[in-house]
Structure formats: structure tokens, C-alpha cells
Design a protein around this motif. Structure first.
Motif, mmCIF file in Angstrom:
data_model
loop_
_atom_site.group_PDB
_atom_site.id
_atom_site.type_symbol
_atom_site.label_atom_id
_atom_site.label_comp_id
_atom_site.label_asym_id
_atom_site.label_seq_id
_atom_site.Cartn_x
_atom_site.Cartn_y
_atom_site.Cartn_z
ATOM 1 N N LEU A 60 -12.601 -57.485 30.719
ATOM 2 C CA LEU A 60 -11.335 -58.221 30.896
ATOM 3 C C LEU A 60 -10.383 -58.326 30.013
ATOM 4 O O LEU A 60 -9.300 -58.273 30.031
ATOM 5 N N SER A 61 -10.826 -58.457 28.827
ATOM 6 C CA SER A 61 -10.043 -58.555 27.651
ATOM 7 C C SER A 61 -9.657 -57.135 26.882
ATOM 8 O O SER A 61 -8.524 -56.946 26.392
ATOM 9 N N GLY A 62 -10.704 -56.326 27.111
ATOM 10 C CA GLY A 62 -10.326 -54.705 26.468
ATOM 11 C C GLY A 62 -10.444 -55.173 24.844
ATOM 12 O O GLY A 62 -10.003 -54.323 24.261
ATOM 13 N N ARG A 63 -10.991 -56.037 24.285
ATOM 14 C CA ARG A 63 -10.676 -56.400 22.735
ATOM 15 C C ARG A 63 -11.804 -55.502 22.057
ATOM 16 O O ARG A 63 -12.606 -54.997 22.651
ATOM 17 N N VAL A 64 -11.717 -55.626 20.965
ATOM 18 C CA VAL A 64 -12.357 -54.796 19.841
ATOM 19 C C VAL A 64 -13.681 -55.688 19.283
ATOM 20 O O VAL A 64 -13.329 -56.701 19.047
ATOM 21 N N VAL A 65 -14.767 -54.994 19.286
ATOM 22 C CA VAL A 65 -15.886 -55.766 19.110
ATOM 23 C C VAL A 65 -16.557 -55.068 17.864
ATOM 24 O O VAL A 65 -16.655 -53.824 18.150
ATOM 25 N N GLU A 66 -16.866 -55.673 16.723
ATOM 26 C CA GLU A 66 -17.824 -55.077 15.788
ATOM 27 C C GLU A 66 -19.031 -54.800 15.919
ATOM 28 O O GLU A 66 -19.575 -55.729 16.799
#
Length: 268
Positions: free
Chosen positions: A171-177
């Protein structure tokens, strides 16, 4: 020698390595790559000298998702940018666009050497193991491109990291390390400076220390498990272990342990 336009294919120490080879484009996905991955996977599957498979990327990225040039053309209505022909619609779980990787009878390791997004991540979640270099980043990206969770990724991520974590990433499409992806249980993080060597050594250990027959059946068990009851999974295991006792690999598995030597498994 196996030739390919946008991938490299090498076999060493019983490990086939398939490398996405568009480093100037961060290995962005194309129809050519899709076709070549299927072809190279079939070659590795059918080669008895190959007992484990690694998928990785050339340069700084694993696969940065679909080629943005094609997405731009598609968003402007350019019919020449139509998506590649997908497999015929089927109710078979292992006959979907990328789920065929689950049916490959050998362990597949995704060696995520750098950035991975969109369809690249979809391919990785259909691999049996995912190793990710420290500092590398991933994103589903779909919601930020006006797309939805493609290629069964909503189902797969829910299975792999649970419903809340899957919802977060999709849902967020955020970047994850890599460190967070490891905490989520999606990958195993490895030091960046020895990443490729460690991935290859892990694959080599599978290929040379484990029974090819055992790995094939175990992979089938793992793939079937989400759709089985505990009773069904146990009954399948009972049937398979009875078959194992009559195989060459079972006899060799006992013999090499007792004799304290390297195994010589035949896969039979």
C-alpha cells in the motif's frame, strides 16, 4: 555455450548462474528478459550437471522493475508498448506468469546485489531463498505508479511476511533497506563486500552436499504446504519417506556419513 541477448548464463561447480545483464538500465525488465529467463530456467532444469540455480544482476542493481521507457509509452497509449504475451489463463498455481519458478525442480537463490523493485521483486519472491546485500534497497512501487500488486505478489508476500507487513509494503510503495527486509523475514542480509562469493558458496553447498532428489521433493513439499492441512502435509511426508528408503541417494546419505567422506549423490 548458451547465448542470450540480455542475460548471462554460466555453470560452475554444479551451480547455474543467470545474470540480468542490462547494467546501464539497472537491469530494468523487458519482454526479451522475460523470454530469456524462461528459456534459461528450462536449460538449467533439464541439465543433470546443474543442481542449484542463482539469479542475480549485473552492475549496481538486481532489477529496477519494468523498463520505464515502456511504461511511459503505455501510459501515453502507445500500442507498440503492449505487454508481452502472458501464459494462457490457467487455474494451475504453478502455471502463472512467474510462479513457474516454484515448479523448477532445483533450489533457486535470488542474489539481490542491489536495487530491486516491481516485477524484479515479484521474480525474487518466487525464488526459494532471497539473499540481499547490506545497504541494498527494495520497493514494491506499484501503488506509486498507479498500478496494483502484480503477478500474485499480494498472495506471495502475505504468505512470506504476514498480512500486515505485506499491506505495508504494497500500500505504501515505500523504500525498504536490506536490514529492515531481513527483520521482516523477506530476505537474509549478507555483507556487501563478499556478497557474490557468499551467495555462490551457499548455492555450491546445496549442489554438492545435498541430495538432488531430496531437494526436489522438499521444494515440492514447501510449495504445496500453504494449500494443505497439517494432516495432508504429514501424509505426503510419510509416503515420500517410504519411497526414499529404496533410493540410491538415501543409501549414499547414510554411507558418506558413516565413512566420514564427501557425498556422491546421483539424484536417484
Amino acid at each position: 555455450m548458451v547465448s542470450a541477448e540480455q542475460m548471462k548464463f554460466e555453470v560452475s561447480d554444479r551451480v547455474a548462474t543467470i545474470t540480468f545483464d542490462r547494467p546501464d538500465k539497472m537491469n530494468a525488465w523487458t519482454p526479451v528478459m522475460e523470454s530469456e529467463l524462461r528459456r534459461l530456467m528450462a536449460i538449467a532444469s533439464e541439465d543433470d550437471d546443474v543442481r542449484a540455480i542463482v539469479i542475480t544482476g549485473a552492475g549496481r542493481g538486481f532489477c529496477a522493475g519494468a523498463d520505464m521507457g515502456r511504461l511511459s509509452d503505455a501510459s501515453s497509449g502507445n500500442t507498440s508498448a503492449a505487454p508481452p504475451v502472458a501464459p494462457a489463463e490457467s487455474d494451475d498455481d504453478l502455471a502463472q506468469r512467474y510462479s513457474y519458478l516454484l515448479a523448477v525442480p532445483k533450489p533457486i537463490i535470488a542474489g539481490i546485489n542491489g536495487a530491486i523493485a516491481g516485477v524484479g521483486l515479484c521474480i525474487a519472491i518466487y525464488c526459494d531463498l532471497r539473499f540481499m546485500a547490506a545497504g541494498a534497497k527494495l520497493t514494491t512501487s506499484f501503488a506509486r505508479r498507479g498500478l496494483i500488486a502484480e503477478h500474485g505478489s499480494a498472495w506471495m508476500l502475505r504468505q512470506l511476511i504476514g498480512p500486515m507487513n505485506a499491506a505495508d509494503l504494497l500500500l505504501s510503495g515505500r523504500v525498504v533497506e536490506a536490514a529492515e527486509a531481513e527483520r521482516l523475514g523477506l530476505v537474509r542480509m549478507l555483507p556487501a563486500d563478499t556478497f557474490r562469493e557468499t551467495v555462490q558458496q551457499t548455492a555450491s553447498d546445496f549442489a554438492n552436499l545435498c541430495s538432488p532428489r531430496s531437494m526436489r521433493i522438499i521444494k515440492q513439499q514447501l510449495t504445496a504446504a500453504p494449500r494443505q492441512t497439517l494432516a495432508e502435509a504429514t501424509q505426503l511426508a510419510n509416503r515420500e519417506v517410504a519411497i526414499c528408503r529404496g533410493t540410491e541417494d538415501f543409501k549414499e546419505g547414510v554411507a558418506h556419513f558413516i565413512e566420514k567422506r564427501a557425498p556422491r549423490f546421483t539424484g536417484k
